[in-house]
Design an enzyme around this catalytic site. Structure first.
Site, mmCIF file in Angstrom:
data_model
loop_
_atom_site.group_PDB
_atom_site.id
_atom_site.type_symbol
_atom_site.label_atom_id
_atom_site.label_comp_id
_atom_site.label_asym_id
_atom_site.label_seq_id
_atom_site.Cartn_x
_atom_site.Cartn_y
_atom_site.Cartn_z
ATOM 1 N N SER A 56 33.173 46.544 34.263
ATOM 2 C CA SER A 56 34.352 46.060 35.008
ATOM 3 C C SER A 56 34.290 44.545 35.166
ATOM 4 C CB SER A 56 34.429 46.736 36.382
ATOM 5 O OG SER A 56 33.420 46.230 37.267
ATOM 6 N N LYS A 57 33.090 43.985 35.250
ATOM 7 C CA LYS A 57 32.927 42.540 35.421
ATOM 8 C C LYS A 57 33.041 41.811 34.081
ATOM 9 C CE LYS A 57 32.037 42.170 39.872
ATOM 10 N NZ LYS A 57 32.902 41.388 40.767
ATOM 11 N N LEU A 95 29.493 51.099 34.583
ATOM 12 C CA LEU A 95 30.837 50.927 35.167
ATOM 13 C C LEU A 95 30.964 49.556 35.810
ATOM 14 C CD1 LEU A 95 32.087 54.132 37.020
ATOM 15 C CD2 LEU A 95 32.939 53.073 34.922
ATOM 16 N N TYR A 96 29.998 49.203 36.643
ATOM 17 C CA TYR A 96 30.069 47.929 37.376
ATOM 18 C C TYR A 96 30.069 46.754 36.403
ATOM 19 C CZ TYR A 96 28.636 44.106 40.486
ATOM 20 O OH TYR A 96 28.562 42.911 41.164
ATOM 21 N N LEU A 97 29.095 46.732 35.491
ATOM 22 C CA LEU A 97 28.997 45.573 34.591
ATOM 23 C C LEU A 97 30.142 45.561 33.578
ATOM 24 C CD1 LEU A 97 25.129 45.347 34.074
ATOM 25 C CD2 LEU A 97 26.592 44.040 35.629
#
Ligand code: NAP
Length: 242
Positions: free
Chosen positions: A158-159, A154-156
């Site tokens: 989104s980036k 999710l984090y990567l």
């Protein structure tokens, strides 16, 4: 002596803590008038403003949740009302969730993407229409998008999306002499860095430590200055060699 950002106005999202705080303090030390955005921590944001003012700089805090499009528009108009047209916008605010993909809920997805991706998209849209010619837009991503980590889909993800937004926008704003660059920190000592990543992150760097927020802010000062005028659409890695 004239400071490099004298006469410039800068907005930093998520300027109340960590990397955003260091960027706000550094741009202010270089002479910019700084708008420090925060979501919940009014006290920390006020502390950043006070520390800048105590050193002779100019700053104010504006609350806005960057996951909300209407609040982003209000943030920009409040900032412009207070400091005039903006020269530098740093889309820094972000959140992190660490979970195996299979365990992420729809609420997790919306939380991370609403702040890290949708928020940055509409900050870029406001910035694109408002920054003065010769302006600087900086998108804070992460060196992690070039690596393979478990539990960070999710984090990567989104980036990764915001890096593409920035590259495309850089091509659109060239004719106005506005640069758009991505600043990708590596493991950096802030509230966001999970405890279990500190020793691991240090071990991946030839300097054998994680970075400080000030080391990321020093790079933002370059990207915000006239010295970076021939750099646009780039992803600058500030990860201590990781
Ligand atoms: P941090 O210490 O957790 O600070 C996050 C900042 O974002 C705070 O100022 C927070 O405001 C703000 N924020 C969170 N949600 C927001 C929202 N909905 N609206 C407006 N502001 C919001 O994080 P950090 O480590 O400094 O991270 C800054 C950026 O660097 C992030 O984009 C992160 O992904 C990136 N990054 C960090 C690292 C690292 O190792 N630390 C590595 C690579 C990239 P409040 O104080 O009001 O909560």
């Amino acid at each position: 002596m004239t400071l490099p950002l004298e006469g410039k106005a800068a907005l930093i999202t998520g300027g109340s803590r960590g990397i955003g705080r260091a960027i706000a303090e550094r741009l202010a030390a270089d002479g910019a008038t700084v708008v420090v955005n925060y979501a919940r921590n009014k006290e920390s944001a006020q502390e950043v403003v006070s520390s800048i003012v105590a050193k002779g700089g100019k700053a104010l805090a504006v609350q806005a949740d960057v996951s909300n499009h209407a609040q982003i528009r209000r943030l920009f108009s409040d900032a412009e009302k207070a400091v005039g047209p903006l020269d530098i916008v740093v889309a820094n605010a972000g959140v992190h969730i660490e979970k195996p993909l299979i365990e992420n809920t729809e609420a997790d997805y919306n939380y991370v993407f609403d702040i890290n991706t949708k928020g940055v998209f509409f900050i870029l849209q406001e910035a694109a229409g408002r920054v003065r010619p010769g302006g600087r837009i900086i998108v804070v991503s992460t060196g992690g998008t070039k690596m393979h980590f478990p539990k960070m889909s999710l984090y990567l993800g989104s980036k990764g999306a915001i890096e593409q937004f920035a590259r495309s926008l850089a091509m659109e704003l060239g004719p106005r002499n506005v640069t758009v660059n991505i600043l990708s920190p590596g493991f950096t000592d802030t509230d966001m860095l999970p405890e279990q990543y500190r020793a691991y992150g240090a071990s991946l760097s030839p300097f054998n430590r994680v970075g400080t927020p000030q080391e990321i802010a020093d790079v933002s000062a370059f990207l915000g200055s006239d010295a970076s005028r021939w750099i646009t659409g780039e992803n600058i890695q500030a990860g201590g060699g990781v």
